[in-house]
Design a protein around this motif. Structure first.
Motif, PDB file in Angstrom:
ATOM      1  N   ASN A 168       0.605  -1.083  -0.099  1.00  0.00           N
ATOM      2  CA  ASN A 168       0.230   0.106   0.052  1.00  0.00           C
ATOM      3  C   ASN A 168       0.413   1.348  -0.511  1.00  0.00           C
ATOM      4  N   THR A 169       1.507   1.647  -0.684  1.00  0.00           N
ATOM      5  CA  THR A 169       2.434   2.747  -1.112  1.00  0.00           C
ATOM      6  C   THR A 169       1.163   4.159  -1.158  1.00  0.00           C
ATOM      7  N   ALA A 170       0.153   4.732  -0.758  1.00  0.00           N
ATOM      8  CA  ALA A 170      -0.662   5.725  -0.616  1.00  0.00           C
ATOM      9  C   ALA A 170      -0.073   5.784   0.560  1.00  0.00           C
ATOM     10  N   VAL A 171      -0.476   4.545   1.611  1.00  0.00           N
ATOM     11  CA  VAL A 171       0.781   4.375   2.870  1.00  0.00           C
ATOM     12  C   VAL A 171       1.556   4.733   2.918  1.00  0.00           C
ATOM     13  N   VAL A 172       2.413   3.811   2.951  1.00  0.00           N
ATOM     14  CA  VAL A 172       4.115   3.040   3.685  1.00  0.00           C
ATOM     15  C   VAL A 172       4.538   3.544   2.486  1.00  0.00           C
ATOM     16  N   LYS A 173       5.625   4.143   3.034  1.00  0.00           N
ATOM     17  CA  LYS A 173       6.885   5.096   2.333  1.00  0.00           C
ATOM     18  C   LYS A 173       8.351   4.663   2.516  1.00  0.00           C
TER      19      LYS A 173
END
Length: 91
Positions: A35-40
């Protein structure tokens, strides 16, 4: 000032995870369904650095790669993180 703040970062990983030499390939981990919208990138490095020295990390839309210094660390990371639920998605 921006140069100084970059120097003080704890994790000094490269963005390079696409080298083609066999040693690099075997010590690289693909992380799918991320979930790259949340996880950096910093989150990925923090999670995966507990398995060994992370020398590279690249985050893309929905997935990431982590490059370890050796294959043993990569295998441990796969065993430890496969199936983990992160930000609502199963890796």
């Amino acid at each position: 000032p921006s140069q100084a703040s970059k120097m003080s970062l704890k994790v000094q990983t490269s963005n390079i995870t696409n080298k083609n030499d066999p040693k690099s390939i075997n010590s690289r981990v693909f992380i799918g369904n991320l979930n790259t919208a949340v996880v950096k990138k910093s989150d990925v490095e923090t999670i995966f650095s507990k398995y060994g020295r992370v020398v590279g990390c690249s985050v893309h839309k929905g997935y990431a790669f982590v490059q370890y210094s050796n294959e043993r660390h990569a295998r441990a990371a796969v065993l430890g993180e496969n199936g983990r639920v992160l930000a609502g998605q199963t890796l």
